[in-house]
Design a protein around this motif. Structure first.
Motif, PDB file in Angstrom:
ATOM      1  N   TYR A  15       0.883  -1.165   0.000  1.00  0.00           N
ATOM      2  CA  TYR A  15       0.000   0.000   0.000  1.00  0.00           C
ATOM      3  C   TYR A  15       0.919   1.213   0.000  1.00  0.00           C
ATOM      4  O   TYR A  15       1.701   1.397   0.938  1.00  0.00           O
ATOM      5  CB  TYR A  15      -0.894   0.005   1.239  1.00  0.00           C
ATOM      6  N   VAL A  66      -4.698   5.485  -2.462  1.00  0.00           N
ATOM      7  CA  VAL A  66      -3.540   4.706  -2.035  1.00  0.00           C
ATOM      8  C   VAL A  66      -3.246   3.653  -3.109  1.00  0.00           C
ATOM      9  O   VAL A  66      -4.126   2.865  -3.462  1.00  0.00           O
ATOM     10  CB  VAL A  66      -3.820   4.017  -0.682  1.00  0.00           C
ATOM     11  N   GLN A  96      -2.117   0.357  -4.686  1.00  0.00           N
ATOM     12  CA  GLN A  96      -1.994  -1.007  -4.182  1.00  0.00           C
ATOM     13  C   GLN A  96      -1.256  -1.859  -5.222  1.00  0.00           C
ATOM     14  O   GLN A  96      -1.702  -1.968  -6.367  1.00  0.00           O
ATOM     15  CB  GLN A  96      -3.375  -1.596  -3.905  1.00  0.00           C
ATOM     16  N   PHE A 121      -6.465   1.505  -3.517  1.00  0.00           N
ATOM     17  CA  PHE A 121      -7.137   0.838  -2.397  1.00  0.00           C
ATOM     18  C   PHE A 121      -8.266   1.691  -1.849  1.00  0.00           C
ATOM     19  O   PHE A 121      -9.363   1.227  -1.594  1.00  0.00           O
ATOM     20  CB  PHE A 121      -6.102   0.537  -1.299  1.00  0.00           C
ATOM     21  N   VAL A 181       0.040   5.651   5.473  1.00  0.00           N
ATOM     22  CA  VAL A 181      -0.731   4.408   5.449  1.00  0.00           C
ATOM     23  C   VAL A 181      -0.054   3.414   6.385  1.00  0.00           C
ATOM     24  O   VAL A 181       1.171   3.443   6.555  1.00  0.00           O
ATOM     25  CB  VAL A 181      -0.833   3.873   4.001  1.00  0.00           C
ATOM     26  N   THR A 241      -6.003  -1.951   7.438  1.00  0.00           N
ATOM     27  CA  THR A 241      -5.270  -0.808   6.893  1.00  0.00           C
ATOM     28  C   THR A 241      -5.849   0.504   7.436  1.00  0.00           C
ATOM     29  O   THR A 241      -7.068   0.660   7.558  1.00  0.00           O
ATOM     30  CB  THR A 241      -5.363  -0.813   5.358  1.00  0.00           C
ATOM     31  N   THR A 288      -5.323   4.923   7.295  1.00  0.00           N
ATOM     32  CA  THR A 288      -4.691   6.026   6.565  1.00  0.00           C
ATOM     33  C   THR A 288      -4.869   7.334   7.341  1.00  0.00           C
ATOM     34  O   THR A 288      -5.768   7.455   8.176  1.00  0.00           O
ATOM     35  CB  THR A 288      -5.324   6.227   5.171  1.00  0.00           C
TER      36      THR A 288
END
Lengths: 793, 673
Positions: B164, B174, B176, B187, B224, B232, B234
């Motif tokens: 990421y 983001v 990926q 993402f 991230v 995940t 952010t």
């Protein structure tokens, strides 16, 4: 026959085995083992002339660089008041002019790398001035040009000299009187001897900024090439500077990899009336701690050589400055006193706040008197040792000699416990304000009875928020009681009831901070140099409080308020608890200039306190040194520093100075000061525990100016009070009445405090680490303190 | 000389306090949110621990700490990654790779693989546990990605080896990448935020005009992180709410409630307990519960001091397994650590226990928190919830009240009320039936004997007293407005005195309604109210209505005189005042779920009052329907004009007062200064 009894008091516990594997990595809040040994080589004094000799020291003078050299006969160590480095151009010229290689070698002094000519002048000089002409300039008495200085003996004396300096660049002349002591120096700069038109730009004076400096980087002469080229670090003396930040802080001499700012210890705190702006705002960063004593020192090596320096006059205008290596990109660690004579401030000329920067027309009127005492060895010869313990001892001796401190008669028995009670405070109401009551007189009686029943008898207490209007709205001298807290008669009965049991209760009050709802400012509030009332906003800290803008009382008025409360309380109270004015010193101005100088403010406080101390005990919150003569109990003593990142060790310098002259109490244990490490620190720093209590839960105070007292309910603290008191008392009561001789750190996380009285010696070994330690043949469990007492028979 | 050792072992078991950071050492205040969502100070949660200034860092940009306590520092200015052993306090290794240009992001997997994002090199480097290079992730070859800048600033890696990446200037979201470097897509992406003017433009501009505008793009992410559970997170800068997001596998935000933060979040870390730590680059550290509730916020933007715990610029943080926070100062090149206090640890323990459903154990911990901070909303809430789950509603309700948690208070209150009703309903019902029966027989008795009850007689006598009669007339007007106000016009009913008393009574009711409702419905606390605004508002509104109505009707042939205009509101407001009283009483007995009842009552009161007022105007002034409407509108317009005039006068008056005050102060300053 001499009988030695060893008491081992294991004050804490064995923790999990898992933790025992870890290495103790010290932080800046620890004291680390002593620095490495310093080279004790005696430098050449060929360029110096002999001035004077005593039984302990020999004094020399170098005229071209304005440097005094002091040879300590006890250890042969030479202290120089300046860095003793030549101006690069002069050295290179001398090398050029030298005819033979031999002459070249003699002339080829190392050339300082990190300094320009101005700083080389400053580094050598006995005194340096700061002046502000658009920007700030520095000029040393031994500057390369535009300065004349001559040292002459004072007629009729053989140890007194006067250095007359003419700073021709700005037309400023001043005289520095130097007295050579048995093993020390004393500088005096009378204000009357500062003359010339340059006074209009003159702002500050430094004294021997490079005395004891360590470090430096120089370019060395290469005889093979006949030129300079080899740049390397000069010998950096291992050691530290002691600065009076909080309880006392060491800044070890280090070769830093990042540039730091300097430490500025504004002695007795900033004078808010001469700050740049009249208005200040409390922020989410805690204020740094202000020095309560005008003292600093430098130690070289491990108990080899040191000096302690203190101001006897002009302390209220003194900044103690320590510049760690890489500050100003200089390769030196150095520490010095800076006396302020004028300030730049923002002159406001309309209500919008428009204004301009300017200086005061007159200099601050005061004389400077600064004393330096040189120390040697480990103290085994009875003289103060050459480390911070010795500095504390030397400074304490000075204060005792001046009558500021008086040794208490030998004390025995339990350690005192301080219990303050928050009785009430004000919050906003639909109409006006409401007094939130958290503790009544009856509650205080109930709680104290309970504490006594827990087996603690040496107690003293302060009552906060006892007035109708509490600390927020009642003027400090108000003698109006709130019937729901207790009438005057109730207080009287409470005080007398507990006085019979040896418990001293006092009315507590902050006398310095005022607000417009409490009193009119006219005639009561101090004014800034720009003639506006000083203003302090605390909205960020107390968003819901009924008042968030404050000013500060004129010291003379605050002193009158204190006298008034003392007059009324004296018939039934044995003591008074005072905060605010105990450590807030400020001047006041009007359009004609200063109406109250810092010196006059100090005198006003000192006079009031001195008179009151004859009839009442005075419990002062973190008082400045000029209050100590009248202080019975030193409350809220700092047990740490402001934590500047370049500060390397915290030490109990303050507590060592005060030892045996008054009761010293730590911060309230309610607020992050109750863990095992904190208990050990109380023992290490020799402070008694203190708590602030209430009957009702503290959340009632959430909309008041007491909202910082997050937790005070006695019910929550009953066990903690007993637990902390019993541990601290268990250790420190063993050394009550003992003199505190030294404090040593044999390894990281281990502290050994040494004590003695007329017959016995004792040591308290404190193990901050998570491992069992062997110290001087004794096994010290993790996180514990052990008292080892030796009794002579 | 003889030495004798006496050993006293005082093994004090009670001293088993957790050994955490201690005391009087904070350099900034710790804040939390109070029940009114204000930032208020609380006990220190973290204290500055170590400050490492000797590493020679230059513009360090990121750091990561692994399970063994090794700190990985992206020393961007020196083009290296430094490995620092926190347990021993010494440098362990230095990783310099010739491909490094300005490494700004690092991530270490459980297996010890190190990923380094380097925007200068436009690559992500992957190293094994012995810091040997495994591979370099260059710009993906996917055509979708061909026009996109690839300057990886930050990187995180999930258990499957997917990367990421936060890219410099990539507002699409983001990035990926798959394990092999293939582009998997974006993402997650931030929503586009329109300014007010942009929103307005979108509303009124033509399509052509809109195409000429510069495109609004979403805000880019600042960091991230993938937590130990594979979730995940952010961070985004320049927004105050929802700057921190916890993402589902499809990228959507899992936080339900709005996440409060500062405006410059630069990094995020999540520990094994799910506690979320966020850094604000201006010098703040924020700590959130797994659900995104702000627990603590400490630090300061005072950056001109070299004081431990304060930062000039704080780009990154990491948290070790002991819970110690490690953070970077990128301008000064320091690494600083913060140790949790007993207070913080107890809060985390209590939250963890509660999440696990161990309510009794969590209660103990929350009580410890409360001992340390009796003002803690978290603790009061925690204790209350634990009590609630233990079905101890009586205990919970007090704590919910202190915590200002109206929703849960309402739940607990519902339970208590239910218990109360179950217990007291039968006897109450029986009593009520008995009372009705008794009343029935009493009435029959009086009727049979041709008597009126004593109280009835007294009441009737009282009602005939002139002033009381005029006051009580307010109960007649809402029920029979046409007749009643006809009587007012004829001056046969109502009086100025009666109306004045009614205004007084209404004022009391109005103030009680504003200030004294039950906790669930009293949204504004008394201390936060503006008494001046309330009082002035009440009297100004009524006064203006009377005056304006009089003025309007005077020029529109209205029959009513000033006294009658004065009486109109007094005799019309009873329904809404009755509603206020009813709501006041019911607010102590109804829960949130029954709030519609109060809304209906209020609506009914207002509508009834408006109808009464309308009919009052019509009848008192003898207007037709249309004239009445015109009169009402004109009165309203006059009122608005009057309000504007009053405001102007007030502002000018205030300025005049200020002017006079300034003169007074200047005089004082000149005399005394």
């Amino acid at each position: 026959m001499r009988k030695i009894i060893v008491f081992l008091l294991l004050l804490l516990l064995l923790f999990s085995a898992a933790g025992m594997e870890e290495v103790y990595v010290p932080t800046q809040r620890d004291t680390k083992p002593a620095p490495a040994l310093a080279k004790m080589e005696q430098p050449s004094l060929d360029a110096y002339t002999l001035l004077y000799e005593t039984n302990s020291a020999v004094y020399y003078w170098r005229e071209d660089r304005d440097i005094l050299a002091v040879l300590d006969k006890a250890n042969g160590y030479v202290w120089k008041t300046g860095a003793d480095i030549g101006f690069s151009k002069q050295i290179k010229d001398a090398v050029k002019q030298a005819k033979t290689d031999e002459e070249k070698l003699i002339a080829a002094e190392p050339i300082e790398k990190s300094m320009n000519a101005t700083y080389i002048g400053v580094a050598n000089s006995l005194i340096t001035i700061e002046y502000r002409d658009g920007k700030i300039f520095y000029l040393g008495s031994a500057a390369e040009k535009n300065v004349d200085s001559t040292l002459q003996a004072v007629p009729g004396t053989d140890n007194q000299f006067v250095l007359a300096v003419d700073f021709k660049e700005i037309d400023l002349q001043l005289k520095v009187y130097v007295t050579l002591l048995e093993k020390g120096l004393q500088y005096e700069v009378p204000i009357a001897d500062i003359t010339g038109s340059g006074k209009s730009v003159f702002t500050a004076l430094w004294i021997t900024p490079f005395l004891g400096a360590s470090g430096g980087e120089a370019e060395f002469y290469d005889p093979a090439t006949g030129d300079y080229g080899d740049t390397r670090a000069k010998y950096a003396v291992p050691g530290y500077a002691l600065v009076p930040d909080g309880s006392g802080t060491l800044i070890r001499f280090q070769d830093n990899t990042v540039p730091f700012m300097e430490y500025i210890g504004d002695v007795f705190g900033p004078d808010l009336s001469t700050e740049t702006y009249f208005s200040t705002r409390e922020t989410d960063a805690l204020a740094t701690k202000n020095p309560t004593m005008p003292v600093f020192g430098i130690a070289h090596g491990n108990q080899q050589a040191a000096f302690v320096a203190y101001a006897e006059q002009g302390a209220e205008y003194l900044d103690i400055i320590m510049r760690p290596e890489e500050n100003l990109r200089l390769k030196y660690n150095f520490c010095y006193p800076r006396f302020e004579y004028n300030v730049e401030f923002y002159k406001v000329y309309n209500r919008k706040g428009s204004g301009y920067f300017t200086k005061a027309e007159d200099l601050f009127q005061y004389d400077v008197k600064m004393t330096y005492l040189f120390l040697h060895g480990d103290g085994s010869d009875g003289s103060p040792s050459a480390d911070y313990s010795g500095m504390a001892q030397a400074y304490r001796n000075h204060l005792i000699e001046k009558g500021v401190l008086t040794k208490l008669p030998n004390q025995e028995g339990d350690l005192p416990l301080r219990l303050d009670f928050i009785l009430s405070d004000m919050k906003k109401s639909l109409i006006g304000h409401e007094q939130v009551i958290t503790t009544t007189v009856g509650d205080v009686r109930e709680i104290l009875d309970e504490v006594i029943n827990l087996g603690i008898t040496n107690i003293n207490a302060g009552l906060i928020g006892w007035q109708a209007g509490a600390e927020t709205l009642a003027r400090p001298d108000s003698w109006r009681f709130h019937s729901k807290i207790g009438r005057e008669q109730d207080f009287k009965e409470l005080f007398e009831h507990f006085a019979a049991q040896g418990v001293d209760i006092s009315l507590a009050r902050e006398y310095a901070t005022i607000n417009p709802r409490m009193t009119a400012y006219l005639g009561t509030a101090a004014k800034h140099i720009n003639t506006w009332y000083n203003s302090n906003n605390r909205e960020e800290l107390f968003p819901a409080a009924p008042v968030t803008d404050f000013a500060f009382a004129l010291p003379t008025v605050a002193a009158d308020w204190l006298r008034e409360i003392a007059r009324r309380a004296a018939p039934f109270s044995q003591s008074l608890t005072i905060s605010g004015i105990s450590n807030l010193l400020l001047s006041s101005y009007d359009r004609q200039g200063v109406t109250l100088t810092l010196g006059q403010s100090m005198a006003a406080y000192r006079e009031a306190m001195q008179t009151l101390s004859e009839q009442l005990r005075l419990n002062l919150e973190a008082p400045n040194v000029y209050m100590w003569q009248a202080t019975t109990r030193f409350l809220q003593a700092p047990v740490g520093s402001s934590q500047y990142v370049f500060e390397t060790d915290e030490v109990p310098f303050l507590q060592m100075v005060l030892r045996g002259t008054m009761e010293v109490y730590g911060p309230y244990s309610n607020f992050s000061f109750y863990t095992q490490e904190d208990i050990l620190r109380m023992i290490d720093y020799n402070v008694s525990p203190a708590f602030i209590l209430s009957k009702q839960p503290a959340h009632l105070l959430s909309e008041t100016l007491s909202s910082g007292l997050y937790s005070t309910e006695f019910e929550q603290y009953r066990d903690l009070i007993t637990r902390i008191y019993k541990q601290v008392n268990g250790a420190l009561s063993q050394v009550q009445g003992f003199e505190w001789l030294a404090r040593k750190v044999p390894a990281n996380g281990i502290v050994v405090n040494e004590y003695k009285n007329d017959t016995d010696t004792a040591r308290i070994v404190i193990n901050y680490t998570m491992q069992t330690q062997q110290v001087e043949g004794q096994t010290i469990p993790p996180q514990s303190a052990v008292v080892i007492r030796e009794v002579s028979e | 000389m003889r030495t004798r050792a006496r050993i006293l072992l005082l093994l004090l078991a009670v001293l088993l306090l957790p050994v955490t950071a201690s005391a009087n050492k904070a350099t900034s205040y710790t804040y939390t949110l109070d029940q009114k969502y204000r930032f208020v100070r609380t006990q220190d949660a973290y204290l500055p621990d170590k400050t490492i200034t000797t590493l020679g860092l230059s513009k360090p940009a990121d750091l990561f700490i692994d399970e063994s306590g090794t700190l990985y520092i992206a020393d961007s200015g020196n083009r290296r990654v430094l490995l620092y052993d926190t347990a021993r306090g010494q440098v362990k290794n230095e990783l310099s790779h010739p491909g490094f240009s300005s490494p700004t992001g690092i991530y270490v997997t459980r297996e010890g693989q190190l990923y380094v994002a380097d925007p200068g090199a436009r690559k992500v480097f992957q190293f094994d546990a012995s810091q040997a290079l495994i591979r370099e992730y260059d710009k993906p070859a996917s055509p979708v990605f061909s026009d996109i800048r690839y300057e990886p600033m930050k990187v995180a890696v999930d258990a499957g080896g997917n990367l990421y990446i936060v890219g410099e200037g990539v507002y699409h979201g983001v990035i990926q990448l798959g394990k092999e470097g293939e582009f998997l897509g974006y993402f997650t992406v931030n929503q586009t935020r329109l300014t007010f003017s942009q929103a307005l433009q979108r509303l009124i501009f033509t399509r052509e005009q809109l195409t000429n505008l510069v495109d609004s793009v979403p805000i880019t992410f600042s960091n991230v992180f993938v937590d130990p559970a594979g979730i995940t997170y952010t961070t985004t800068m320049s927004i105050r709410y929802n700057a921190l997001k916890k993402h589902r596998t499809d990228g959507a935000n899992m936080f339900i409630d709005r996440v409060i933060s500062t405006e410059a979040l630069s990094d995020v870390w999540v520990d094994a307990r799910g506690i979320i730590y966020a850094a604000d680059q201006s010098g703040y550290i924020l700590i959130y519960s797994p659900a995104g509730e702000l627990i603590f916020n400490f630090g300061s933007n005072v950056s001109n001091l070299d004081v431990a715990g304060l930062f000039s610029r704080l780009p990154a943080l990491a948290v070790d397994k002991q819970g110690i926070i490690w953070a970077l100062d990128s301008e000064k090149g320091y690494v600083q650590s913060f140790a949790p206090t007993d207070y913080a640890n107890t809060v985390y323990d209590a939250m963890g226990l509660y999440e696990k459903g161990e309510y009794q154990a969590s209660l103990l911990q929350w009580n410890r928190v409360l001992r340390l901070n009796q003002m803690s909303v978290l603790a009061h809430n925690g204790i209350a919830k634990a009590h609630f789950h233990n079905e101890d509603y009586e205990q919970s309700i007090g704590h919910f009240r202190v915590a200002g948690n109206r929703a849960m208070y309402s739940e607990a209150f519902w339970e208590l009320r239910n218990t109360f009703i179950q217990r007291w309903l039968p006897p109450f019902a029986m009593g009520a039936v008995a009372l009705v029966i008794f009343n029935f027989f009493l009435k029959r008795y009086y009727k049979k004997r041709g008597m009126r009850s004593l109280s009835n007689r007294a009441w009737r006598a009282l009602c005939k007293t002139p002033v009381i009669k005029d006051v009580l007339f307010a109960f007649v007007t809402p029920r029979h407005p046409v007749d009643a106000f006809y009587e007012v016009r004829r001056k046969r009913e109502g009086s100025v005195l009666g109306a004045t008393i009614l205004y007084g009574l209404y004022f009391v009711i109005f103030m009680l309604y504003q200030t004294s409702k039950g906790f669930i419905y009293q949204f504004v606390q008394v201390e936060d109210m503006d008494i001046t605004a309330l009082v002035t508002g009440y009297f100004l509104l009524i006064g203006l209505f009377i005056l304006c109505n009089y003025l309007v009707t005077s020029i529109n042939d209205g029959d009513g005189d000033l006294a009658q205009c004065y009486m109109i509101p007094a005799y019309s407001l009873m329904p809404v005042m009755g509603a206020f009283l009813l709501i006041l009483g019911l607010s102590y007995t109804l829960t949130y779920s029954e709030s519609f009842i109060l809304s209906i009552i209020l609506l009914a009161g207002v509508v009834w009052t408006l109808i009464t007022l309308f009919l009052a105007l019509q009848n008192v002034h003898d207007y037709s329907f249309r004239e009445t409407i015109r009169c009402a509108i004109l009165t309203l317009v006059f009122m608005i004009i009057a309000v504007i005039i009053v405001l102007i006068v007030l502002i000018m008056g205030e300025q005049l007062l200020e002017f006079l005050r300034t003169i007074y102060e200047e005089v004082l300053r000149n005399i005394y200064a």
